[in-house]
Design a protein around this motif. Structure first.
Motif, short mmCIF file in Angstrom:
data_model
loop_
_atom_site.label_atom_id
_atom_site.label_comp_id
_atom_site.label_asym_id
_atom_site.label_seq_id
_atom_site.Cartn_x
_atom_site.Cartn_y
_atom_site.Cartn_z
N ALA A 182 0.97 -0.82 0.17
CA ALA A 182 0.11 0.13 -0.13
C ALA A 182 0.93 1.37 -0.32
N PRO A 183 1.67 1.43 -1.53
CA PRO A 183 2.19 2.55 -0.81
C PRO A 183 1.69 4.39 -1.04
N VAL A 184 0.97 4.00 -1.81
CA VAL A 184 0.20 5.24 -1.69
C VAL A 184 -0.53 5.33 0.41
N LEU A 185 -1.26 4.81 0.68
CA LEU A 185 -1.88 4.83 1.84
C LEU A 185 -0.02 5.45 2.50
N LEU A 186 0.42 4.98 2.80
CA LEU A 186 1.57 4.76 3.64
C LEU A 186 2.45 6.28 3.28
#
Length: 467
Positions: free
Chosen positions: A133-137
């Motif tokens: 979940a890079p966007v959430l990160l």
């Protein structure tokens, strides 16, 4: 937990970076924050990587295709090419030799992953989603960036400098923990964050002696500007102090939404002043702040707008100085700029006004004693605080001293809040406008041709009422 979080000492690490494009540049920039030795292998080089190679002695660039022996003597490998076959090959040979390898944007081929970092060295916060979940990160990192002071690194440096001193003075681990909590979360910590290292060290020495002797620490007062009403307009520092205050002394202009952000268990003392009804005299407020601080409390004096613009903050700190109470001032967005911005009325504009005056429209003995001739100028904007009751006198005096009857005027109630209302007109007709009679304090008055821009520049349309 698939990935074990760990911080690696990069002092003696030799990293191999395969690839020299923009993706490799981002990894190289990150590695350059450490003392690691870096070797880059690639048949071509982009401008970003070329610049890094030219500027840093840490980097060795080898302009050719990757060869298997390039991994020899390396402890960490980053692969940043667009060739899937070479990426897989490098992963396989590195894995066979038990080397740490990361193939960028290909989690299955990563024996380690690089976290999202909030860098306030020596304080470093690293987060990971395991690549899922890079966007959430990135979203969570933005949240952390907004609440962690940019100068928190100063707290880290200070802690490192005096760690041994505290350890020698306080034998118990618990005592040391409690002491450091008081230091970092109190006025010493605030002094450090503001760059006042000498002041912080002097307070630290006294605090350590007092703590060892069991004495109660002294308090401090923070005069905090709460802005015009919208909680999103608070400064980061204002929010931080509000959330660690023992006592919050607030006035009528502090919106309920902002008050909700105060620490839940803090004592809240209302000292609001309403029209013709001063709940607590200003002198008593001054003494209240000093007394609460001398009792050892962290006191936040929360004031609408900015403490030093019609906020009587100067009077309050004069009393604090008389009592020997430490204080700090946190500026806020003043009502004038908040109201003007949210009403779409630039206070200055090349075609309308090259200067602006802030003044008070407060009535005394049914009159307003101002230098009216000085206020009537061309290409100028006037902003009146606390002038709603005195509106008829303001209009009358401006016209009397030469301002055109047709001069535009705007009344902005509850600026920046959901219940904001804007009434516009001219000096001649604004008083008789039926919408004016519906307005209540706090209402700001703006006079000048810049008001004509309201109709076209207004972007915050809640509750707007025109002439």
């Amino acid at each position: 937990m698939k990935y074990f979080p760990i911080f690696v000492d990069a002092e003696h690490i030799h990293c191999l970076l395969v690839g020299a494009g923009e993706v490799a540049a981002r990894k190289c920039e990150l590695l350059l924050k450490t003392p690691a030795k870096i070797t880059i292998v690639a048949p071509w080089i982009c401008e970003s990587v070329k610049r890094l190679v030219e500027e840093s002695e840490q980097i060795t660039f080898i302009e050719r295709k990757f060869e298997d022996q390039d991994i020899d003597g390396k402890q960490m490998i980053f692969v940043a090419t667009d060739d899937e076959l070479i990426n897989k090959h490098i992963h396989d040979i590195a894995h066979a030799k038990h080397l740490l390898v990361n193939v960028v944007d290909n989690t299955p081929l990563c024996k380690f992953i690089t976290p999202s970092i909030v860098d306030r060295s020596p304080i470093i916060i690293a987060m990971s989603s395991g690549g899922v979940a890079p966007v959430l990160l990135r979203y969570l990192r933005q949240k952390l960036e907004s609440v962690i002071p940019n100068k928190v690194k100063l707290l880290g440096n200070f802690s490192e400098k005096f760690r041994s001193t505290v350890k020698d003075a306080l034998g118990s681990v618990t005592d040391r923990r409690y002491f450091w909590e008081e230091v970092l979360d109190g006025d010493i910590g605030e002094s450090i964050l503001q760059g006042n290292s000498k002041q912080a060290e002097a307070k630290f020495d006294k605090a350590l002696i007092a703590y060892r002797n069991g004495d109660k620490p002294t308090g401090q007062v923070y005069l905090v500007g709460a802005g015009p009403g919208d909680p999103d307009l608070l400064t980061f520092r204002a929010l931080r102090l509000m959330q660690k205050a023992d006592i919050v002394v607030y006035d009528r202009l502090v919106s309920p939404d902002i008050l909700e952000l105060v620490r839940r268990d803090a004592e809240k003392i209302y000292v609001g002043k309403e029209k013709s009804n001063h709940t607590i005299p200003q002198e008593d407020i001054n003494e209240l702040l000093a007394r609460k601080a001398l009792d050892g409390n962290r006191v936040v004096r929360l004031k609408g707008g900015d403490p030093f613009i019609f906020g009587r903050g100067g009077e309050e700190i004069e009393t604090l100085v008389e009592h020997g109470v430490d204080f700090q001032v946190v500026p806020g967005i003043t009502a004038a700029t908040g109201a003007a911005s949210y009403a779409g009325i630039p206070l200055t504009h090349r075609d309308h006004a090259q200067s602006v005056t802030f003044t008070t429209g407060h009535l005394r003995d049914n009159t307003i004693n101002l230098n009216w001739p000085a206020l009537v100028q061309q290409n100028h904007t006037l902003v009146f605080y606390m002038g709603l009751t005195g509106l008829p006198i303001i209009c009358e005096k401006l016209i009397e001293h030469g301002m055109p009857k047709e001069m535009p005027i705007a009344l902005v109630q509850s600026a920046t809040r959901e219940d904001q209302k804007v009434v516009t007109g001219t000096l001649e007709d604004i008083v008789d406008n039926p919408n004016t009679a519906l307005l209540k304090p706090p209402t700001l008055i703006i006079v000048g041709t810049v008001v004509n821009l309201h109709s076209s520049l207004n972007w915050f349309s809640q509750g707007n009422v025109h002439q």
